[in-house]
Design an enzyme around this catalytic site. Structure first.
Site, PDB file in Angstrom:
ATOM      1  N   LYS A   1       0.734  -1.530   0.026  1.00 49.90           N
ATOM      2  CA  LYS A   1       0.201   0.002  -0.003  1.00 49.90           C
ATOM      3  C   LYS A   1       1.158   0.985  -0.478  1.00 49.90           C
ATOM      4  O   LYS A   1       1.519   1.696   0.636  1.00 49.90           O
ATOM      5  CB  LYS A   1      -1.219   0.376   0.968  1.00 49.90           C
ATOM      6  CG  LYS A   1      -1.674   1.229   1.511  1.00 49.90           C
ATOM      7  CD  LYS A   1      -2.405   1.445   2.871  1.00 49.90           C
ATOM      8  CE  LYS A   1      -3.040   2.999   2.927  1.00 49.90           C
ATOM      9  NZ  LYS A   1      -4.169   2.764   3.833  1.00 49.90           N
TER      10      LYS A   1
ATOM     11  N   ASP B   1      -2.771   9.687   4.033  1.00 51.02           N
ATOM     12  CA  ASP B   1      -4.045   9.822   3.738  1.00 51.02           C
ATOM     13  C   ASP B   1      -4.369  10.588   4.613  1.00 51.02           C
ATOM     14  O   ASP B   1      -4.318  10.605   6.332  1.00 51.02           O
ATOM     15  CB  ASP B   1      -4.198   8.278   4.992  1.00 51.02           C
ATOM     16  CG  ASP B   1      -5.199   7.869   4.971  1.00 51.02           C
ATOM     17  OD1 ASP B   1      -6.973   8.224   4.665  1.00 51.02           O
ATOM     18  OD2 ASP B   1      -5.629   6.708   5.243  1.00 51.02           O
TER      19      ASP B   1
ATOM     20  N   ASP C   1       1.680   6.133   5.572  1.00 51.87           N
ATOM     21  CA  ASP C   1       0.742   5.249   5.320  1.00 51.87           C
ATOM     22  C   ASP C   1       1.263   5.087   3.617  1.00 51.87           C
ATOM     23  O   ASP C   1       0.742   3.740   3.442  1.00 51.87           O
ATOM     24  CB  ASP C   1      -0.519   6.379   5.070  1.00 51.87           C
ATOM     25  CG  ASP C   1      -1.407   5.164   4.967  1.00 51.87           C
ATOM     26  OD1 ASP C   1      -1.483   3.889   5.938  1.00 51.87           O
ATOM     27  OD2 ASP C   1      -2.949   5.586   4.559  1.00 51.87           O
TER      28      ASP C   1
ATOM     29  N   LYS D   1     -10.024  12.652   8.562  1.00 53.58           N
ATOM     30  CA  LYS D   1      -9.314  12.284   9.945  1.00 53.58           C
ATOM     31  C   LYS D   1      -9.707  13.783  10.917  1.00 53.58           C
ATOM     32  O   LYS D   1      -9.600  14.563  10.386  1.00 53.58           O
ATOM     33  CB  LYS D   1      -8.103  11.580  10.058  1.00 53.58           C
ATOM     34  CG  LYS D   1      -7.642  10.229   8.799  1.00 53.58           C
ATOM     35  CD  LYS D   1      -6.394   9.799   8.602  1.00 53.58           C
ATOM     36  CE  LYS D   1      -6.015   8.213   8.087  1.00 53.58           C
ATOM     37  NZ  LYS D   1      -7.136   7.173   8.529  1.00 53.58           N
TER      38      LYS D   1
ATOM     39  N   ARG E   1      -7.514  -0.374   1.066  1.00 56.00           N
ATOM     40  CA  ARG E   1      -8.276  -1.488   0.468  1.00 56.00           C
ATOM     41  C   ARG E   1      -8.069  -1.192  -1.275  1.00 56.00           C
ATOM     42  O   ARG E   1      -8.551  -2.000  -1.712  1.00 56.00           O
ATOM     43  CB  ARG E   1      -9.189  -2.410   0.799  1.00 56.00           C
ATOM     44  CG  ARG E   1     -10.328  -1.088   1.289  1.00 56.00           C
ATOM     45  CD  ARG E   1     -11.944  -1.585   2.798  1.00 56.00           C
ATOM     46  NE  ARG E   1     -10.582  -1.347   3.782  1.00 56.00           N
ATOM     47  CZ  ARG E   1     -11.199  -1.746   4.858  1.00 56.00           C
ATOM     48  NH1 ARG E   1     -12.294  -2.212   4.999  1.00 56.00           N
ATOM     49  NH2 ARG E   1     -10.332  -1.247   6.412  1.00 56.00           N
TER      50      ARG E   1
ATOM     51  N   GLU F   1      -9.136   3.164   1.912  1.00 53.82           N
ATOM     52  CA  GLU F   1      -8.800   3.693   0.452  1.00 53.82           C
ATOM     53  C   GLU F   1      -7.650   2.515   0.717  1.00 53.82           C
ATOM     54  O   GLU F   1      -7.680   2.049  -0.790  1.00 53.82           O
ATOM     55  CB  GLU F   1      -7.956   5.373   0.494  1.00 53.82           C
ATOM     56  CG  GLU F   1      -7.057   5.836   0.949  1.00 53.82           C
ATOM     57  CD  GLU F   1      -6.185   5.499   2.677  1.00 53.82           C
ATOM     58  OE1 GLU F   1      -7.649   5.261   2.437  1.00 53.82           O
ATOM     59  OE2 GLU F   1      -5.448   5.052   3.442  1.00 53.82           O
TER      60      GLU F   1
ATOM     61  N   ASP G   1     -12.039   6.641   3.807  1.00 54.59           N
ATOM     62  CA  ASP G   1     -10.237   6.677   4.888  1.00 54.59           C
ATOM     63  C   ASP G   1     -10.429   5.233   5.033  1.00 54.59           C
ATOM     64  O   ASP G   1      -9.328   5.117   5.078  1.00 54.59           O
ATOM     65  CB  ASP G   1     -11.127   6.747   6.238  1.00 54.59           C
ATOM     66  CG  ASP G   1      -9.678   7.333   6.820  1.00 54.59           C
ATOM     67  OD1 ASP G   1      -8.701   7.031   6.231  1.00 54.59           O
ATOM     68  OD2 ASP G   1      -9.846   7.617   8.235  1.00 54.59           O
TER      69      ASP G   1
END
Ligand code: BES
Ligand code: MN
Ligand code: ZN
Length: 504
Positions: free
Chosen positions: A271, A276, A294, A283, A357, A355, A353
């Site tokens: 990933k 993020d 991230d 967030k 996946r 994201e 959020d």
């Protein structure tokens, strides 16, 4: 830091400090420690008798030698109780040692192969652990500290570590193991550099550049896929995350062909969210800066290729990293949007959020299109991983027990603790959507498993393991081989796994 191997007697080594060791409870040291003690007229035994040296794990005692041996200093490292001593302890000792030596004047250290003496551990494994631990432990992220950072700056690290082996016949074996340890740790430090980098210094394009530079010097093939190609391939899931950002997405694909066959024995997929924010499902402000890391999964798979290329297993390995920012904006995806992934699966985005996946979905499809016979993905996927595990171990989820067992062995050899989470079919309904094939979040708990259940839909029958490292990617302090900030978790596990593919 450079790590070298020499044949000889540690008490005669020319260095700023020589490092020997002591188990707890030993009053009259033998082996190398005994030889140094004798050369110093029993100074070490006297300090043991005084109670100043106890041999406890983590204890370091520095003595001055006043011309009695070539080195002006001796460091006695405590090994703890013999029953608790293992390869992980050797790696951590070496890491703690180089940090203890982090002071002006000590730039050349010499050490014995801890663990290979009276502890009786495998000499090659110990030599690898010494080099690995030393290189891992000396890491720190100072790229953005200016030179004039005040008088208290103690940025002086050991520059050269010489591993001194008494048994000349064993030197080639020790040298080989030290090289392996340095390669594993060097790749890990590269991953740490990427993960620690602030997002304004590491956009997807800059991450791609850093990967290309590494690939060029390591001799690995790399392709950087642009947005247009993602569109042609129907990567609507990855693109749905990227469209909120002004920074163009990049999909990195690195290829190492050690066997030279069709497809890949293993694809490692990471990933790569370079920041993020959460997107429209934004967030909270507190701790949001941590989301610069991230892209740790992407850093891990890219960096692992550096060591894989150096260690040359007879196996074919691909590393794939979907890289983008996750930003709110006029063009960002909105909760409720439905998008279509590369394999035709439609996805309802309930929370922007979740994201990771979404970008991995298309990357997993792409790995399989490229002919991966096994897939391991690594991602900072869920905050729920911290709820489950704290920062002690990370979660692994799979559709294939045999591959998961191999991953567990690779992690154990790296000194990383893992724990398997269940993938019972009863969890399947957590991802079913009312309006699309699947949805990206549910409110039924089991957040880490839910993430894996989502990803499972994109690998078909291909053996697959998912590592959720969201709870171990960043650490708040140095501890053994783990350093503050980006920890380096999963990099050596992936390398060990790639090496194991030789026999798979
Ligand atoms: N990158 C985060 C997960 C994360 C959280 C990593 C904390 C490291 C530290 C991920 O994209 C995320 O936001 N996950 C959500 C999923 C939820 C919306 C289903 C989470 O865990 O809260
Ligand atoms: Mn997120
Ligand atoms: Zn994320």
């Amino acid at each position: 830091m450079e790590v070298r191997v020499e044949a000889g007697d540690i008490s005669k080594a020319d260095a700023d400090i020589i490092v020997v060791n002591l188990f707890e409870g030993i009053t009259s040291p033998g082996g190398a420690t005994g030889a140094v003690d004798a050369a110093l007229g029993g100074a070490i035994s006297q300090l043991i008798a005084l109670g100043d040296i106890r041999g406890k794990a983590g204890e370091f005692t520095m003595l001055h030698t006043f011309g009695r041996i070539p080195s002006p200093r001796v460091l006695v490292a405590g090994l703890g109780k013999p029953a608790d001593f293992d390869i992980d302890a050797v790696r951590n000792l070496a890491a703690n040692m180089v940090r203890f030596l982090r002071k002006p004047g000590i730039s050349r250290a010499a050490t014995i192969v801890h663990g290979a003496g009276i502890a009786g551990l495998d000499a090659a494994a110990c030599a690898q652990a010494v080099a690995e631990g030393a290189v891992l432990g000396s890491y720190r992220f100072v790229r953005h500290k200016s030179k004039n950072n005040g008088a208290n700056d103690d940025r002086h690290d050991v520059a050269l570590l010489t591993v001194v082996e008494r048994d000349t016949a064993r030197v080639p074996l020790v040298a080989d193991a030290v090289g392996r340890g340095a390669a594993l740790a060097g790749a890990t430090n590269f991953a740490r550099d990427l993960a620690n980098e602030p997002s304004n210094h590491l956009t997807p394009a800059l991450l791609a550049e850093r990967a290309c530079d590494m690939a060029a010097s390591a001799g690995v093939a790399i392709e950087v896929m642009e947005r247009e190609e993602m569109e042609r391939k129907g990567m609507g899931s990855l693109l749905s995350v990227a469209k909120g950002s002004a920074q163009p997405p990049k999909l990195l694909c690195l290829s190492y062909k050690g066997r030279g066959g069709e497809g890949y024995d293993l694809a490692i997929v990471g990933k790569g969210i370079t920041f993020d924010t959460g997107g429209i499902s934004i967030k909270p402000a507190a701790n949001m800066e941590a989301m610069k890391a991230d892209m740790t999964g992407a850093a891990s798979v890219v960096a692992a290729m550096q060591a894989i290329a150096a260690l040359k297993p007879k196996a074919d390995i691909a590393a794939i990293a979907p890289c983008t920012e996750n930003m709110p904006g006029g063009n960002a995806s909105k909760p409720g949007d439905v998008v279509t992934a590369m394999n035709g699966t439609t996805i309802e985005i309930l929370n922007t959020d979740a994201e990771g996946r979404l970008v991995l979905a298309d990357a997993l499809c792409f790995a399989i299109e490229r002919g991966a016979r096994r897939v391991v993905d690594v991602a900072t996927l869920t905050g729920a991983a911290t709820t489950s595990f704290g920062d002690v171990c990370y979660g692994i989820m799979t559709n294939n027990d045999a591959l998961a067992t191999q991953v567990e062995a690779a992690a154990a050899a790296a000194g990383e603790k893992t724990w398997r989470l269940p993938m019972f079919k009863e969890y399947d309904e957590y991802v079913t959507s009312d309006v699309a094939d699947i949805k990206n979040t549910a409110s039924k708990g089991a957040g880490t498993i839910m993430g894996a259940k989502f990803l499972e839909r994109f690998v078909g029958a291909t053996p697959w393991v998912h590592l959720d490292i969201a709870n171990v990617d960043m650490m708040d302090k140095d501890k053994g081989w783990v350093t503050k900030g980006a920890s380096g978790y999963s990099v050596r596990t992936l390398i060990n796994l790639a090496l194991a593919m030789e026999n798979a």
